[in-house]
Motif scaffolding. Structure first.
Motif, mmCIF file in Angstrom:
data_model
loop_
_atom_site.group_PDB
_atom_site.id
_atom_site.type_symbol
_atom_site.label_atom_id
_atom_site.label_comp_id
_atom_site.label_asym_id
_atom_site.label_seq_id
_atom_site.Cartn_x
_atom_site.Cartn_y
_atom_site.Cartn_z
ATOM 1 N N ALA A 1 0.836 -1.201 0.000
ATOM 2 C CA ALA A 1 0.000 0.000 0.000
ATOM 3 C C ALA A 1 0.869 1.249 0.000
ATOM 4 O O ALA A 1 0.585 2.215 -0.713
ATOM 5 C CB ALA A 1 -0.934 0.000 1.207
ATOM 6 N N GLY A 2 1.935 1.231 0.784
ATOM 7 C CA GLY A 2 2.850 2.371 0.825
ATOM 8 C C GLY A 2 3.522 2.606 -0.508
ATOM 9 O O GLY A 2 3.644 3.739 -0.973
ATOM 10 N N GLU A 3 3.943 1.522 -1.147
ATOM 11 C CA GLU A 3 4.578 1.638 -2.461
ATOM 12 C C GLU A 3 3.589 2.146 -3.504
ATOM 13 O O GLU A 3 3.930 2.979 -4.345
ATOM 14 C CB GLU A 3 5.151 0.286 -2.886
ATOM 15 C CG GLU A 3 6.356 -0.143 -2.077
ATOM 16 C CD GLU A 3 6.789 -1.580 -2.371
ATOM 17 O OE1 GLU A 3 6.175 -2.239 -3.225
ATOM 18 O OE2 GLU A 3 7.752 -2.030 -1.725
ATOM 19 N N ALA A 4 2.354 1.646 -3.439
ATOM 20 C CA ALA A 4 1.329 2.100 -4.381
ATOM 21 C C ALA A 4 1.033 3.583 -4.176
ATOM 22 O O ALA A 4 0.912 4.346 -5.138
ATOM 23 C CB ALA A 4 0.051 1.276 -4.214
ATOM 24 N N VAL B 1 1.548 6.480 -6.975
ATOM 25 C CA VAL B 1 0.455 7.369 -7.371
ATOM 26 C C VAL B 1 0.881 8.823 -7.218
ATOM 27 O O VAL B 1 0.627 9.659 -8.095
ATOM 28 C CB VAL B 1 -0.825 7.072 -6.546
ATOM 29 C CG1 VAL B 1 -1.869 8.163 -6.732
ATOM 30 C CG2 VAL B 1 -1.401 5.719 -6.938
ATOM 31 N N LYS B 2 1.561 9.156 -6.121
ATOM 32 C CA LYS B 2 2.044 10.521 -5.908
ATOM 33 C C LYS B 2 3.012 10.926 -7.018
ATOM 34 O O LYS B 2 2.950 12.038 -7.536
ATOM 35 C CB LYS B 2 2.732 10.647 -4.548
ATOM 36 C CG LYS B 2 1.784 10.672 -3.378
ATOM 37 C CD LYS B 2 2.545 10.783 -2.074
ATOM 38 C CE LYS B 2 1.638 10.697 -0.871
ATOM 39 N NZ LYS B 2 2.393 10.756 0.391
ATOM 40 N N GLN C 1 2.367 13.949 -9.590
ATOM 41 C CA GLN C 1 3.320 15.058 -9.685
ATOM 42 C C GLN C 1 3.824 15.216 -11.109
ATOM 43 O O GLN C 1 3.931 16.336 -11.616
ATOM 44 C CB GLN C 1 4.502 14.843 -8.739
ATOM 45 C CG GLN C 1 4.200 15.213 -7.316
ATOM 46 C CD GLN C 1 5.424 15.074 -6.428
ATOM 47 O OE1 GLN C 1 6.241 14.185 -6.626
ATOM 48 N NE2 GLN C 1 5.541 15.956 -5.466
ATOM 49 N N ALA C 2 4.122 14.127 -11.778
ATOM 50 C CA ALA C 2 4.620 14.186 -13.149
ATOM 51 C C ALA C 2 3.566 14.788 -14.078
ATOM 52 O O ALA C 2 3.887 15.638 -14.915
ATOM 53 C CB ALA C 2 5.012 12.788 -13.628
ATOM 54 N N GLN C 3 2.318 14.375 -13.922
ATOM 55 C CA GLN C 3 1.257 14.894 -14.782
ATOM 56 C C GLN C 3 0.957 16.359 -14.480
ATOM 57 O O GLN C 3 0.744 17.157 -15.394
ATOM 58 C CB GLN C 3 -0.011 14.047 -14.644
ATOM 59 C CG GLN C 3 0.139 12.626 -15.146
ATOM 60 C CD GLN C 3 0.592 12.564 -16.592
ATOM 61 O OE1 GLN C 3 0.097 13.272 -17.447
ATOM 62 N NE2 GLN C 3 1.572 11.711 -16.863
ATOM 63 N N LEU C 4 0.930 16.721 -13.206
ATOM 64 C CA LEU C 4 0.657 18.114 -12.841
ATOM 65 C C LEU C 4 1.776 19.043 -13.290
ATOM 66 O O LEU C 4 1.530 20.187 -13.648
ATOM 67 C CB LEU C 4 0.432 18.235 -11.331
ATOM 68 C CG LEU C 4 -0.876 17.652 -10.812
ATOM 69 C CD1 LEU C 4 -0.909 17.690 -9.287
ATOM 70 C CD2 LEU C 4 -2.074 18.383 -11.386
ATOM 71 N N SER C 5 3.010 18.547 -13.286
ATOM 72 C CA SER C 5 4.130 19.393 -13.709
ATOM 73 C C SER C 5 4.065 19.690 -15.206
ATOM 74 O O SER C 5 4.624 20.680 -15.666
ATOM 75 C CB SER C 5 5.463 18.745 -13.352
ATOM 76 O OG SER C 5 5.669 17.581 -14.123
#
Length: 82
Positions: free
Chosen positions: A26-29, A33-34, A38-42
Protein backbone atom coordinates in the motif's frame (compact mmCIF):
# COMPACT_ATOMS: atom_id res chain seq x y z
CA UNK A 1 -19.82 14.38 17.81
CA UNK A 2 -17.02 11.84 17.43
CA UNK A 3 -14.01 12.10 19.68
CA UNK A 4 -10.83 12.62 17.59
CA UNK A 5 -8.79 10.52 20.02
CA UNK A 6 -11.24 7.65 19.63
CA UNK A 7 -11.00 7.92 15.83
CA UNK A 8 -7.20 7.84 16.03
CA UNK A 9 -7.39 4.77 18.24
CA UNK A 10 -9.71 2.99 15.79
CA UNK A 11 -7.46 3.90 12.85
CA UNK A 12 -4.41 2.62 14.74
CA UNK A 13 -6.17 -0.65 15.55
CA UNK A 14 -7.11 -1.14 11.90
CA UNK A 15 -3.58 -0.26 10.80
CA UNK A 16 -2.09 -2.69 13.31
CA UNK A 17 -4.37 -5.47 12.02
CA UNK A 18 -3.11 -5.13 8.43
CA UNK A 19 -0.33 -7.61 7.61
CA UNK A 20 3.11 -6.01 7.05
CA UNK A 21 3.32 -7.16 3.41
CA UNK A 22 0.06 -5.43 2.58
CA UNK A 23 1.23 -2.26 4.37
CA UNK A 24 4.41 -2.23 2.29
CA UNK A 25 2.43 -2.76 -0.92
CA UNK A 26 0.00 0.00 0.00
CA UNK A 27 2.85 2.37 0.83
CA UNK A 28 4.58 1.64 -2.46
CA UNK A 29 1.33 2.10 -4.38
CA UNK A 30 0.70 5.42 -2.63
CA UNK A 31 4.22 6.61 -3.46
CA UNK A 32 3.80 5.58 -7.11
CA UNK A 33 0.45 7.37 -7.37
CA UNK A 34 2.04 10.52 -5.91
CA UNK A 35 4.88 10.31 -8.44
CA UNK A 36 2.48 9.91 -11.36
CA UNK A 37 0.31 12.79 -10.16
CA UNK A 38 3.32 15.06 -9.69
CA UNK A 39 4.62 14.19 -13.15
CA UNK A 40 1.26 14.89 -14.78
CA UNK A 41 0.66 18.11 -12.84
CA UNK A 42 4.13 19.39 -13.71
CA UNK A 43 3.21 19.10 -17.41
CA UNK A 44 0.29 21.50 -16.93
CA UNK A 45 0.75 25.24 -17.15
CA UNK A 46 -0.45 26.01 -13.61
CA UNK A 47 0.25 28.86 -11.23
CA UNK A 48 0.22 28.82 -7.46
CA UNK A 49 -2.63 30.42 -5.52
CA UNK A 50 -0.18 33.03 -4.22
CA UNK A 51 0.95 33.91 -7.75
CA UNK A 52 -2.68 34.13 -8.90
CA UNK A 53 -3.62 36.41 -6.00
CA UNK A 54 -0.65 38.71 -6.68
CA UNK A 55 -1.57 38.99 -10.37
CA UNK A 56 -5.21 39.66 -9.46
CA UNK A 57 -4.13 42.58 -7.27
CA UNK A 58 -1.89 43.91 -10.05
CA UNK A 59 -4.82 43.74 -12.47
CA UNK A 60 -7.10 45.62 -10.03
CA UNK A 61 -4.53 48.40 -9.61
CA UNK A 62 -4.00 48.58 -13.37
CA UNK A 63 -7.73 48.91 -13.99
CA UNK A 64 -7.98 51.68 -11.37
CA UNK A 65 -5.12 53.59 -13.03
CA UNK A 66 -6.69 53.12 -16.47
CA UNK A 67 -10.04 54.44 -15.25
CA UNK A 68 -8.31 57.48 -13.72
CA UNK A 69 -6.44 58.15 -16.95
CA UNK A 70 -9.63 57.79 -18.99
CA UNK A 71 -11.37 60.29 -16.71
CA UNK A 72 -8.47 62.77 -17.06
CA UNK A 73 -8.49 62.36 -20.83
CA UNK A 74 -12.23 62.90 -21.00
CA UNK A 75 -11.87 66.04 -18.90
CA UNK A 76 -9.15 67.37 -21.23
CA UNK A 77 -11.21 66.59 -24.32
CA UNK A 78 -14.34 68.46 -23.17
CA UNK A 79 -14.33 72.06 -24.31
CA UNK A 80 -14.00 74.56 -21.50
CA UNK A 81 -16.95 76.83 -20.99
CA UNK A 82 -16.23 80.56 -21.08
Amino acid sequence: MLDPKKLEEIAKNISDAIPPGVKTMAGEAENRVKQVLQAQLSKLDLVTREEFDVQSQVLIRTREKLEALEARLAALETPEEK
